[in-house]
Design a protein around this motif. Structure first.
Motif, PDB file in Angstrom:
ATOM      1  N   MET A 128     -14.198 -13.095  38.928  1.00 15.46           N
ATOM      2  CA  MET A 128     -15.095 -14.227  39.039  1.00 15.46           C
ATOM      3  C   MET A 128     -14.279 -15.454  39.440  1.00 15.46           C
ATOM      4  O   MET A 128     -13.300 -15.788  38.793  1.00 15.46           O
ATOM      5  CB  MET A 128     -15.781 -14.469  37.695  1.00 15.46           C
ATOM      6  CG  MET A 128     -16.612 -15.717  37.674  1.00 15.46           C
ATOM      7  SD  MET A 128     -17.481 -16.080  36.120  1.00 15.46           S
ATOM      8  CE  MET A 128     -18.170 -14.550  35.662  1.00 15.46           C
ATOM      9  N   PRO A 129     -14.646 -16.131  40.526  1.00 17.76           N
ATOM     10  CA  PRO A 129     -13.922 -17.326  40.929  1.00 17.76           C
ATOM     11  C   PRO A 129     -13.957 -18.430  39.856  1.00 17.76           C
ATOM     12  O   PRO A 129     -14.986 -18.655  39.221  1.00 17.76           O
ATOM     13  CB  PRO A 129     -14.651 -17.780  42.195  1.00 17.76           C
ATOM     14  CG  PRO A 129     -15.248 -16.523  42.737  1.00 17.76           C
ATOM     15  CD  PRO A 129     -15.651 -15.746  41.517  1.00 17.76           C
ATOM     16  N   SER A 156     -17.924 -19.122  38.433  1.00 15.85           N
ATOM     17  CA  SER A 156     -19.177 -18.503  38.858  1.00 15.85           C
ATOM     18  C   SER A 156     -18.927 -17.269  39.721  1.00 15.85           C
ATOM     19  O   SER A 156     -17.988 -17.243  40.511  1.00 15.85           O
ATOM     20  CB  SER A 156     -20.021 -19.501  39.653  1.00 15.85           C
ATOM     21  OG  SER A 156     -21.196 -18.889  40.136  1.00 15.85           O
ATOM     22  N   ASP A 157     -19.815 -16.296  39.586  1.00 17.79           N
ATOM     23  CA  ASP A 157     -19.823 -15.131  40.472  1.00 17.79           C
ATOM     24  C   ASP A 157     -20.652 -15.400  41.718  1.00 17.79           C
ATOM     25  O   ASP A 157     -20.782 -14.533  42.572  1.00 17.79           O
ATOM     26  CB  ASP A 157     -20.436 -13.919  39.748  1.00 17.79           C
ATOM     27  CG  ASP A 157     -19.430 -13.202  38.884  1.00 17.79           C
ATOM     28  OD1 ASP A 157     -18.226 -13.247  39.194  1.00 17.79           O
ATOM     29  OD2 ASP A 157     -19.861 -12.590  37.886  1.00 17.79           O
ATOM     30  N   ASP A 158     -21.226 -16.594  41.799  1.00 19.75           N
ATOM     31  CA  ASP A 158     -22.186 -16.900  42.861  1.00 19.75           C
ATOM     32  C   ASP A 158     -21.715 -18.057  43.749  1.00 19.75           C
ATOM     33  O   ASP A 158     -22.506 -18.918  44.115  1.00 19.75           O
ATOM     34  CB  ASP A 158     -23.538 -17.225  42.219  1.00 19.75           C
ATOM     35  CG  ASP A 158     -24.676 -17.230  43.214  1.00 19.75           C
ATOM     36  OD1 ASP A 158     -24.576 -16.526  44.239  1.00 19.75           O
ATOM     37  OD2 ASP A 158     -25.663 -17.956  42.980  1.00 19.75           O
ATOM     38  N   THR A 159     -20.415 -18.087  44.079  1.00 16.87           N
ATOM     39  CA  THR A 159     -19.925 -19.140  44.969  1.00 16.87           C
ATOM     40  C   THR A 159     -20.297 -18.813  46.407  1.00 16.87           C
ATOM     41  O   THR A 159     -20.546 -17.664  46.747  1.00 16.87           O
ATOM     42  CB  THR A 159     -18.399 -19.331  44.861  1.00 16.87           C
ATOM     43  OG1 THR A 159     -17.755 -18.142  45.289  1.00 16.87           O
ATOM     44  CG2 THR A 159     -17.975 -19.701  43.449  1.00 16.87           C
ATOM     45  N   ASN A 176     -13.160 -21.350  54.160  1.00 16.54           N
ATOM     46  CA  ASN A 176     -12.167 -20.956  53.155  1.00 16.54           C
ATOM     47  C   ASN A 176     -12.246 -21.729  51.845  1.00 16.54           C
ATOM     48  O   ASN A 176     -11.315 -21.677  51.039  1.00 16.54           O
ATOM     49  CB  ASN A 176     -10.745 -21.025  53.723  1.00 16.54           C
ATOM     50  CG  ASN A 176     -10.533 -20.034  54.845  1.00 16.54           C
ATOM     51  OD1 ASN A 176     -10.969 -18.881  54.739  1.00 16.54           O
ATOM     52  ND2 ASN A 176      -9.899 -20.455  55.918  1.00 16.54           N
ATOM     53  N   ASN A 177     -13.317 -22.461  51.609  1.00 16.57           N
ATOM     54  CA  ASN A 177     -13.519 -23.166  50.347  1.00 16.57           C
ATOM     55  C   ASN A 177     -14.644 -22.504  49.566  1.00 16.57           C
ATOM     56  O   ASN A 177     -15.697 -22.208  50.122  1.00 16.57           O
ATOM     57  CB  ASN A 177     -13.900 -24.637  50.593  1.00 16.57           C
ATOM     58  CG  ASN A 177     -12.777 -25.411  51.207  1.00 16.57           C
ATOM     59  OD1 ASN A 177     -11.687 -25.498  50.654  1.00 16.57           O
ATOM     60  ND2 ASN A 177     -13.027 -25.982  52.372  1.00 16.57           N
ATOM     61  N   HIS A 178     -14.405 -22.283  48.271  1.00 18.35           N
ATOM     62  CA  HIS A 178     -15.460 -21.787  47.392  1.00 18.35           C
ATOM     63  C   HIS A 178     -16.314 -22.975  46.961  1.00 18.35           C
ATOM     64  O   HIS A 178     -15.805 -23.934  46.390  1.00 18.35           O
ATOM     65  CB  HIS A 178     -14.866 -21.130  46.137  1.00 18.35           C
ATOM     66  CG  HIS A 178     -14.366 -19.752  46.365  1.00 18.35           C
ATOM     67  ND1 HIS A 178     -15.153 -18.636  46.178  1.00 18.35           N
ATOM     68  CD2 HIS A 178     -13.154 -19.302  46.767  1.00 18.35           C
ATOM     69  CE1 HIS A 178     -14.449 -17.560  46.447  1.00 18.35           C
ATOM     70  NE2 HIS A 178     -13.231 -17.926  46.815  1.00 18.35           N
ATOM     71  N   TYR A 179     -17.601 -22.897  47.226  1.00 17.80           N
ATOM     72  CA  TYR A 179     -18.553 -23.904  46.765  1.00 17.80           C
ATOM     73  C   TYR A 179     -19.264 -23.334  45.541  1.00 17.80           C
ATOM     74  O   TYR A 179     -19.953 -22.321  45.623  1.00 17.80           O
ATOM     75  CB  TYR A 179     -19.563 -24.250  47.864  1.00 17.80           C
ATOM     76  CG  TYR A 179     -19.002 -25.169  48.924  1.00 17.80           C
ATOM     77  CD1 TYR A 179     -19.277 -26.534  48.893  1.00 17.80           C
ATOM     78  CD2 TYR A 179     -18.197 -24.680  49.939  1.00 17.80           C
ATOM     79  CE1 TYR A 179     -18.760 -27.384  49.861  1.00 17.80           C
ATOM     80  CE2 TYR A 179     -17.678 -25.521  50.915  1.00 17.80           C
ATOM     81  CZ  TYR A 179     -17.962 -26.869  50.871  1.00 17.80           C
ATOM     82  OH  TYR A 179     -17.447 -27.715  51.837  1.00 17.80           O
ATOM     83  N   PHE A 180     -19.061 -23.987  44.396  1.00 14.83           N
ATOM     84  CA  PHE A 180     -19.608 -23.526  43.126  1.00 14.83           C
ATOM     85  C   PHE A 180     -21.014 -24.094  42.901  1.00 14.83           C
ATOM     86  O   PHE A 180     -21.257 -25.282  43.160  1.00 14.83           O
ATOM     87  CB  PHE A 180     -18.708 -23.978  41.972  1.00 14.83           C
ATOM     88  CG  PHE A 180     -17.391 -23.253  41.908  1.00 14.83           C
ATOM     89  CD1 PHE A 180     -17.207 -22.198  41.028  1.00 14.83           C
ATOM     90  CD2 PHE A 180     -16.339 -23.625  42.732  1.00 14.83           C
ATOM     91  CE1 PHE A 180     -15.993 -21.523  40.965  1.00 14.83           C
ATOM     92  CE2 PHE A 180     -15.122 -22.962  42.683  1.00 14.83           C
ATOM     93  CZ  PHE A 180     -14.950 -21.907  41.800  1.00 14.83           C
ATOM     94  N   PRO A 181     -21.933 -23.258  42.388  1.00 15.10           N
ATOM     95  CA  PRO A 181     -23.272 -23.769  42.090  1.00 15.10           C
ATOM     96  C   PRO A 181     -23.192 -24.923  41.087  1.00 15.10           C
ATOM     97  O   PRO A 181     -22.307 -24.934  40.213  1.00 15.10           O
ATOM     98  CB  PRO A 181     -23.988 -22.571  41.460  1.00 15.10           C
ATOM     99  CG  PRO A 181     -23.186 -21.376  41.833  1.00 15.10           C
ATOM    100  CD  PRO A 181     -21.775 -21.857  42.036  1.00 15.10           C
TER     101      PRO A 181
END
Length: 94
Positions: free
Chosen positions: A1-2, A14-17, A22-27
């Protein structure tokens, strides 16, 4: 999980990024709001729109403008509306 980590503290998880450039956007609900503060800083991306920034604050230390989000993105980036991404030393681990 990121996970987004700074100064030894998990800021978001979150598991839903959504990965964009190349950037993880988190809810929004996955960001621990006690560790972020609004910044007046903004930038403009040609295809995403206007980004608003957040300072990351942990144990009295501030990482200025270390997170950003798009409150009203352009249509092409609508999938990241209000999602938060990190940089400036905030490490995202998967």
């Amino acid at each position: 999980m990121p996970k987004a980590i700074w100064n030894g503290t998990i800021i978001a998880e979150s598991d839903d990024t959504v990965v964009v450039e190349n950037n993880h956007y988190f809810p929004p609900k996955s960001v621990r709001r006690e560790f972020v503060q609004h910044s007046d800083y903004e930038t403009v991306c040609g295809w995403k729109g206007t980004a608003s920034y957040l300072d990351v604050v942990v144990d009295g230390e501030t990482n200025r403008q270390a997170a950003w989000y798009y409150a009203s993105p352009k249509q092409a980036a609508s999938n990241i509306c209000d999602h938060v991404a990190f940089w400036k030393g905030v490490v995202v681990e998967s």
